[in-house]
Design a protein around this motif. Structure first.
Motif, PDB file in Angstrom:
ATOM      1  N   UNK A   5     -12.817  -0.010   3.214  1.00 54.20           N
ATOM      2  CA  UNK A   5     -12.327  -0.865   2.077  1.00 54.20           C
ATOM      3  C   UNK A   5     -11.702  -2.095   2.478  1.00 54.20           C
ATOM      4  N   UNK A   6     -11.639  -3.207   1.944  1.00 55.07           N
ATOM      5  CA  UNK A   6     -10.921  -4.479   2.463  1.00 55.07           C
ATOM      6  C   UNK A   6      -9.476  -4.311   2.845  1.00 55.07           C
ATOM      7  N   UNK A   7      -8.838  -3.468   2.265  1.00 54.79           N
ATOM      8  CA  UNK A   7      -7.641  -3.023   2.499  1.00 54.79           C
ATOM      9  C   UNK A   7      -7.501  -2.449   3.817  1.00 54.79           C
ATOM     10  N   UNK A 176       1.570  -3.867   2.558  1.00 51.46           N
ATOM     11  CA  UNK A 176       0.086  -3.961   2.638  1.00 51.46           C
ATOM     12  C   UNK A 176       0.000  -5.473   2.927  1.00 51.46           C
ATOM     13  N   UNK A 177      -0.795  -5.758   3.987  1.00 52.21           N
ATOM     14  CA  UNK A 177      -1.247  -7.122   4.457  1.00 52.21           C
ATOM     15  C   UNK A 177      -0.377  -7.793   5.381  1.00 52.21           C
ATOM     16  N   UNK A 178       0.708  -7.371   5.387  1.00 47.07           N
ATOM     17  CA  UNK A 178       1.873  -7.961   6.283  1.00 47.07           C
ATOM     18  C   UNK A 178       2.308  -7.174   7.390  1.00 47.07           C
ATOM     19  N   UNK A 179       2.716  -5.901   7.056  1.00 49.70           N
ATOM     20  CA  UNK A 179       3.251  -4.860   8.223  1.00 49.70           C
ATOM     21  C   UNK A 179       2.342  -3.593   8.029  1.00 49.70           C
ATOM     22  N   UNK A 180       1.476  -3.416   7.348  1.00 51.57           N
ATOM     23  CA  UNK A 180       1.026  -2.154   7.072  1.00 51.57           C
ATOM     24  C   UNK A 180      -0.464  -2.216   8.324  1.00 51.57           C
ATOM     25  N   UNK A 181       0.154  -1.442   9.356  1.00 53.29           N
ATOM     26  CA  UNK A 181      -1.001  -1.183  10.461  1.00 53.29           C
ATOM     27  C   UNK A 181      -1.628   0.170  10.096  1.00 53.29           C
ATOM     28  N   UNK A 182      -2.468   0.504  10.984  1.00 56.94           N
ATOM     29  CA  UNK A 182      -3.288   1.818  10.777  1.00 56.94           C
ATOM     30  C   UNK A 182      -2.439   3.130  10.532  1.00 56.94           C
ATOM     31  N   UNK A 184       0.663   3.235   9.410  1.00 52.60           N
ATOM     32  CA  UNK A 184       1.306   3.099   8.178  1.00 52.60           C
ATOM     33  C   UNK A 184       0.293   3.479   6.997  1.00 52.60           C
ATOM     34  N   UNK A 185      -0.980   2.875   7.250  1.00 50.07           N
ATOM     35  CA  UNK A 185      -2.036   3.129   6.091  1.00 50.07           C
ATOM     36  C   UNK A 185      -2.162   4.466   6.043  1.00 50.07           C
ATOM     37  N   UNK A 186      -2.627   5.103   6.986  1.00 52.05           N
ATOM     38  CA  UNK A 186      -2.728   6.685   6.910  1.00 52.05           C
ATOM     39  C   UNK A 186      -1.513   7.301   6.148  1.00 52.05           C
ATOM     40  N   UNK A 187      -0.384   6.920   6.703  1.00 54.34           N
ATOM     41  CA  UNK A 187       0.686   7.812   5.951  1.00 54.34           C
ATOM     42  C   UNK A 187       0.722   7.137   4.392  1.00 54.34           C
ATOM     43  N   UNK A 188       0.497   6.353   4.078  1.00 55.97           N
ATOM     44  CA  UNK A 188       0.305   5.620   2.454  1.00 55.97           C
ATOM     45  C   UNK A 188      -0.715   6.651   2.044  1.00 55.97           C
ATOM     46  N   UNK A 189      -1.896   6.919   2.564  1.00 54.43           N
ATOM     47  CA  UNK A 189      -2.799   7.509   1.865  1.00 54.43           C
ATOM     48  C   UNK A 189      -2.447   9.135   1.693  1.00 54.43           C
ATOM     49  N   UNK A 198      -9.539   7.825   2.630  1.00 54.07           N
ATOM     50  CA  UNK A 198      -9.046   6.703   3.277  1.00 54.07           C
ATOM     51  C   UNK A 198      -8.294   7.209   4.606  1.00 54.07           C
ATOM     52  N   UNK A 199      -7.558   8.408   4.232  1.00 53.01           N
ATOM     53  CA  UNK A 199      -6.910   8.416   5.685  1.00 53.01           C
ATOM     54  C   UNK A 199      -7.861   9.162   6.909  1.00 53.01           C
ATOM     55  N   UNK A 200      -8.997   9.963   6.277  1.00 52.82           N
ATOM     56  CA  UNK A 200      -9.720  10.454   7.583  1.00 52.82           C
ATOM     57  C   UNK A 200     -10.564   9.041   8.019  1.00 52.82           C
ATOM     58  N   UNK A 201     -10.838   8.163   7.303  1.00 51.13           N
ATOM     59  CA  UNK A 201     -11.547   7.072   7.603  1.00 51.13           C
ATOM     60  C   UNK A 201     -10.651   6.284   8.849  1.00 51.13           C
ATOM     61  N   UNK A 202      -9.680   6.071   8.471  1.00 53.15           N
ATOM     62  CA  UNK A 202      -8.552   5.485   9.221  1.00 53.15           C
ATOM     63  C   UNK A 202      -8.106   6.048  10.705  1.00 53.15           C
TER      64      UNK A 202
END
Length: 232
Positions: A5-7, A176-182, A184-189, A198-202
């Protein structure tokens, strides 16, 4: 399942940006620190040694909290940077780069220091007897011979910065978009219902990027080492 995804793409780009900045800004300090620890003989060396490697044994959350105290807007260093230079680190991507640099710095110093420790001191002594100054000996002898370790240390720092999570999320949060690295994004998922895809893809992206960084480090170190052996 496999469509990024774009995010997620934003998180990947931010992670690469943070890791690259962390590595580049750490490198000069890392080389100097490794040289001091390898060649220096002074009181307090053991304290400097322990301070450099402290992030390896401290919980990352503690490191992030210390950074928040020091570099937050109300912290002594953070307020000074904001008032003097207009630089804000807390809750910004630059703060994520700082946290990643702090966590990757010990690995960088360790690799470079080991490379410097293996250099035959007679090469440096020979240059000095020919009239070269200590700085010139460092630039023309020590630094080139340490190049494999410098490359390995830089790539290890880069790989560590890519995967840094605890210190980063404590210091700059998960925006998101400022400090959300890979990471952090996995944790959010993982905290979101239906976020397994999304967690699997990242996670796959993180594994590929980290493995590529390590392989690049190994290949570059080998090539540099072969060139060094050819000159010796």
């Amino acid at each position: 399942m496999w469509s990024i995804t774009p995010e997620e793409l934003t998180a990947i780009k931010l992670s690469l940006r943070v890791a690259t900045v962390a590595m580049l800004f750490s490198l000069p300090v890392g080389v100097l620190t490794a040289y001091v620890l390898s060649r220096g003989s002074f009181r307090g060396k053991i304290l400097l040694d322990g301070f450099v490697y402290m992030p390896l044994v401290l919980p990352p959350v503690v490191t992030g909290y210390v950074l928040l105290i020091l570099f937050g807007r109300r912290g002594p260093l953070g307020s000074f940077l904001e008032q003097t230079f207009g630089i804000v680190l807390s809750f910004r991507w630059t703060g994520a780069a700082l946290a990643a640099a702090v966590m990757g710095f010990p690995l960088m110093v360790r690799a470079i220091r080991l490379a410097m420790d293996t250099i035959d001191r007679r090469s440096e002594e020979a240059a000095a007897t020919l009239g070269a100054s200590p700085i010139w000996v460092f630039l023309t002898v020590t630094l080139p011979l340490s190049l494999p370790g410098i490359i390995a240390g830089a790539m290890l720092c880069f790989a560590k910065a890519l995967g840094e999570f605890g210190a980063t999320i404590t210091f700059v949060s998960n925006i998101p978009g400022e400090t959300q690295t890979i990471p952090a994004a996995i944790y959010a998922y993982t905290q979101t219902p239906g976020g397994d895809g999304g967690a699997f893809r990242l996670s796959v992206v993180a594994v590929v990027l980290s493995f590529a960084a390590l392989m690049a480090s190994e290949l570059l170190s080998r090539r540099t080492g072969q060139r060094r052996a050819g000159f010796e």
